[in-house]
Design a protein around this motif. Structure first.
Motif, mmCIF file in Angstrom:
data_model
loop_
_atom_site.group_PDB
_atom_site.id
_atom_site.type_symbol
_atom_site.label_atom_id
_atom_site.label_comp_id
_atom_site.label_asym_id
_atom_site.label_seq_id
_atom_site.Cartn_x
_atom_site.Cartn_y
_atom_site.Cartn_z
ATOM 1 N N ASP A 98 0.845 -1.193 0.000
ATOM 2 C CA ASP A 98 0.000 0.000 0.000
ATOM 3 C C ASP A 98 0.881 1.245 0.000
ATOM 4 O O ASP A 98 1.985 1.247 0.556
ATOM 5 C CB ASP A 98 -0.908 0.031 1.223
ATOM 6 N N GLN A 99 0.371 2.293 -0.617
ATOM 7 C CA GLN A 99 1.078 3.561 -0.659
ATOM 8 C C GLN A 99 0.407 4.580 0.254
ATOM 9 O O GLN A 99 -0.827 4.682 0.298
ATOM 10 C CB GLN A 99 1.104 4.114 -2.093
ATOM 11 N N LEU A 100 1.230 5.301 0.998
ATOM 12 C CA LEU A 100 0.782 6.459 1.752
ATOM 13 C C LEU A 100 0.982 7.664 0.835
ATOM 14 O O LEU A 100 2.112 7.965 0.439
ATOM 15 C CB LEU A 100 1.612 6.604 3.022
ATOM 16 N N VAL A 101 -0.124 8.320 0.478
ATOM 17 C CA VAL A 101 -0.074 9.420 -0.478
ATOM 18 C C VAL A 101 -0.439 10.710 0.255
ATOM 19 O O VAL A 101 -1.521 10.814 0.831
ATOM 20 C CB VAL A 101 -1.024 9.171 -1.650
ATOM 21 N N LEU A 102 0.475 11.671 0.239
ATOM 22 C CA LEU A 102 0.264 12.919 0.959
ATOM 23 C C LEU A 102 0.491 14.126 0.058
ATOM 24 O O LEU A 102 1.418 14.135 -0.750
ATOM 25 C CB LEU A 102 1.235 13.048 2.146
ATOM 26 N N ASP A 103 -0.374 15.102 0.223
ATOM 27 C CA ASP A 103 -0.108 16.463 -0.232
ATOM 28 C C ASP A 103 0.021 17.286 1.033
ATOM 29 O O ASP A 103 -0.940 17.458 1.780
ATOM 30 C CB ASP A 103 -1.241 16.974 -1.111
ATOM 31 N N THR A 104 1.231 17.762 1.301
ATOM 32 C CA THR A 104 1.536 18.494 2.527
ATOM 33 C C THR A 104 1.954 19.902 2.152
ATOM 34 O O THR A 104 2.726 20.085 1.209
ATOM 35 C CB THR A 104 2.674 17.783 3.287
ATOM 36 N N GLY A 133 -4.567 6.870 3.490
ATOM 37 C CA GLY A 133 -3.901 5.691 4.039
ATOM 38 C C GLY A 133 -4.941 4.713 4.524
ATOM 39 O O GLY A 133 -5.981 4.532 3.884
ATOM 40 N N ALA A 134 -4.708 4.069 5.666
ATOM 41 C CA ALA A 134 -5.704 3.172 6.230
ATOM 42 C C ALA A 134 -7.013 3.917 6.467
ATOM 43 O O ALA A 134 -8.103 3.353 6.302
ATOM 44 C CB ALA A 134 -5.187 2.568 7.534
ATOM 45 N N PHE A 135 -6.939 5.190 6.875
ATOM 46 C CA PHE A 135 -8.065 6.125 6.917
ATOM 47 C C PHE A 135 -7.635 7.383 6.177
ATOM 48 O O PHE A 135 -6.473 7.761 6.221
ATOM 49 C CB PHE A 135 -8.419 6.511 8.356
ATOM 50 N N ASP A 136 -8.586 8.046 5.511
ATOM 51 C CA ASP A 136 -8.306 9.390 5.035
ATOM 52 C C ASP A 136 -8.209 10.292 6.260
ATOM 53 O O ASP A 136 -9.005 10.181 7.198
ATOM 54 C CB ASP A 136 -9.412 9.890 4.110
ATOM 55 N N SER A 137 -7.243 11.184 6.244
ATOM 56 C CA SER A 137 -7.047 12.034 7.417
ATOM 57 C C SER A 137 -6.466 13.375 6.998
ATOM 58 O O SER A 137 -6.036 13.566 5.855
ATOM 59 C CB SER A 137 -6.133 11.349 8.442
ATOM 60 N N PHE A 138 -6.475 14.301 7.936
ATOM 61 C CA PHE A 138 -5.973 15.650 7.694
ATOM 62 C C PHE A 138 -5.117 16.051 8.885
ATOM 63 O O PHE A 138 -5.596 16.103 10.024
ATOM 64 C CB PHE A 138 -7.128 16.640 7.525
ATOM 65 N N ILE A 139 -3.839 16.318 8.616
ATOM 66 C CA ILE A 139 -2.872 16.631 9.661
ATOM 67 C C ILE A 139 -2.665 18.136 9.743
ATOM 68 O O ILE A 139 -2.640 18.837 8.725
ATOM 69 C CB ILE A 139 -1.511 15.962 9.370
ATOM 70 N N MET A 140 -2.486 18.632 10.964
ATOM 71 C CA MET A 140 -2.049 20.009 11.197
ATOM 72 C C MET A 140 -0.890 19.979 12.174
ATOM 73 O O MET A 140 -0.970 19.351 13.230
ATOM 74 C CB MET A 140 -3.195 20.854 11.758
ATOM 75 N N ILE A 141 0.206 20.637 11.811
ATOM 76 C CA ILE A 141 1.348 20.803 12.703
ATOM 77 C C ILE A 141 1.638 22.297 12.775
ATOM 78 O O ILE A 141 1.870 22.945 11.748
ATOM 79 C CB ILE A 141 2.580 20.031 12.197
ATOM 80 N N ALA A 142 1.570 22.862 13.978
ATOM 81 C CA ALA A 142 1.774 24.297 14.156
ATOM 82 C C ALA A 142 3.089 24.555 14.866
ATOM 83 O O ALA A 142 3.464 23.824 15.787
ATOM 84 C CB ALA A 142 0.624 24.900 14.964
ATOM 85 N N ASN A 143 3.781 25.608 14.419
ATOM 86 C CA ASN A 143 5.071 25.993 14.989
ATOM 87 C C ASN A 143 5.064 27.505 15.199
ATOM 88 O O ASN A 143 5.043 28.260 14.226
ATOM 89 C CB ASN A 143 6.207 25.604 14.045
ATOM 90 N N THR A 144 5.063 27.929 16.449
ATOM 91 C CA THR A 144 4.938 29.350 16.762
ATOM 92 C C THR A 144 6.140 29.819 17.568
ATOM 93 O O THR A 144 6.480 29.198 18.587
ATOM 94 C CB THR A 144 3.645 29.612 17.560
ATOM 95 N N PRO A 145 6.786 30.917 17.148
ATOM 96 C CA PRO A 145 7.927 31.420 17.922
ATOM 97 C C PRO A 145 7.486 31.949 19.282
ATOM 98 O O PRO A 145 6.551 32.746 19.375
ATOM 99 C CB PRO A 145 8.478 32.562 17.053
ATOM 100 N N VAL A 146 8.162 31.483 20.321
ATOM 101 C CA VAL A 146 7.972 32.029 21.660
ATOM 102 C C VAL A 146 9.015 33.120 21.899
ATOM 103 O O VAL A 146 8.691 34.243 22.291
ATOM 104 C CB VAL A 146 8.085 30.924 22.728
ATOM 105 N N GLU A 147 10.260 32.753 21.660
ATOM 106 C CA GLU A 147 11.381 33.699 21.657
ATOM 107 C C GLU A 147 12.121 33.504 20.335
ATOM 108 O O GLU A 147 11.833 32.572 19.583
ATOM 109 C CB GLU A 147 12.328 33.429 22.830
ATOM 110 N N ASP A 148 13.066 34.377 20.056
ATOM 111 C CA ASP A 148 13.877 34.232 18.853
ATOM 112 C C ASP A 148 14.736 32.974 18.988
ATOM 113 O O ASP A 148 15.668 32.939 19.796
ATOM 114 C CB ASP A 148 14.751 35.471 18.672
#
Length: 359
Positions: A220-226, A240-255
């Protein structure tokens, strides 16, 4: 830790864009102290239910608007009135535009009595803030996350806090080009395709490969548009095994310090029936698999030294293009088109699809 100036990203210390600052549940009628972009801020919810973010310190005499429990302003329930917030020190009240709109002991209100406010949107169970060191209004819409949040047949995500990393955001966004890490870190196998496409303020990663844990069976292939729509958060449509939607957030706290979160929505049926407890359990299990996969990246970032000038080889992927693309958010908005023009287009790192070959 390395800073924005170490990477020579541009004029500004912190990038322009939409950023996650917490889960929707973090915003209440009790003003909360938060810190992002090297600034003390306050998050609160008005009587209408709308969330607001303002600078933390009163322009009158510098009191912190949220860090107080003993003032009678707080004890008497006057800390938030309507959509406005009162300073616990002298009771000056500030409206949603940041301007002082009431001083209990004076009819005169100085024009300088104003807080900086930040465009704030509550969406998909998350509080988002627009940050721009030029102080300009947003020039891009906040994403709708595929329209899946609340959509029938989808289980809404929970928010996974991944930690505060002594790593600059550029080191995280590098992953968009990092073909070489997918096998040792994520267990990718049976590669078919890996490419990046640069489209203005958006960067895509196209991925098709097997996976040790997120595919149902061998072959099986894991197919992603990220993609990133700006520097602050990643989205990914995953089949994939389930259709899903990922969110990864990255926010600066300090420089050079980045707060990271992960979340995953899962499609458990076609929307024609009720979602069951078993559906939710399956979705949470699938989210945990995705979280563990992302945690493999986080462990690297949490323990690596800064890579100011990567010793990159061609098969690593287009790191240079990603870092050039990223610079547009650290420079005046007027410079963005010129920076985008330097990288726009498709960069193919691997293509083993029948009838294709890598560019």
């Amino acid at each position: 830790m390395a800073t924005s100036s170490d990477y020579a990203l541009g004029e500004y210390t912190f990038p322009r864009g939409w950023f996650m600052i917490g889960a929707a549940s973090d915003a209440t009628r009790i003003p909360a102290p938060i810190r992002y972009f090297g600034k003390d801020l306050v998050l609160y919810r008005g009587e209408s239910g709308t969330a607001y973010v303002v600078d933390a310190y009163c322009p009158h005499m510098g009191a912190h608007l949220a860090k107080n429990t003993t003032s009678y302003i707080v004890r008497d329930g006057e800390h938030v009135e309507g959509e406005s917030i009162r300073c616990p020190f002298h009771g000056w009240r500030f409206g949603t535009d940041g301007a002082c709109n009431h001083i209990p002991y004076s009819d005169f209100i100085p024009k300088a009595a104003k807080l900086r406010t930040y465009p704030t949107i509550e969406r998909a169970g998350i509080i988002w803030v627009w940050h721009d060191e030029e102080g300009l209004e947003p020039d891009v819409e906040l994403a709708n996350f595929g329209g899946h949040y609340g959509e029938p047949g989808w289980v809404e995500w929970k928010i996974d806090y991944m930690g505060d990393l002594n790593s600059h955001g550029i080191e995280i966004v590098d992953n968009m080009a990092d073909f070489g890490h997918f096998i040792p870190i994520h267990g990718a196998k049976d590669w078919q395709y890996f490419a990046n496409e640069f489209q203005g303020h958006v960067i895509h990663q196209y991925y098709s490969a097997g996976h040790r844990t997120l595919t149902a069976a061998d072959g099986d292939q894991l197919v992603l548009d990220t993609w990133y729509e700006g520097p602050g958060f990643l989205q990914s449509e995953m089949a994939g095994a389930f259709d899903s939607f990922i969110m990864i957030a990255n926010t600066p706290v300090e420089d050079g310090v980045t707060r990271s979160w992960h979340a995953l929505m899962v499609k458990v049926h076609d929307g024609s029936r009720e979602t069951t407890a078993e559906d939710r359990a399956n979705a949470l299990m699938y989210q945990e698999g995705s979280r563990l996969a992302f945690a493999q990246d986080v462990e690297i970032w949490a323990n690596k030294r800064a890579s100011i000038n990567p010793l990159a080889i061609p098969n690593d992927g287009p790191y240079g293009k990603v870092r050039t693309w990223y610079r547009q958010f650290y420079n005046p908005r007027a410079m963005a088109p010129e920076i985008q023009a330097r990288v726009n287009g498709l960069a193919v790192t691997l293509d083993r699809r029948p009838g294709h070959q890598a560019a």
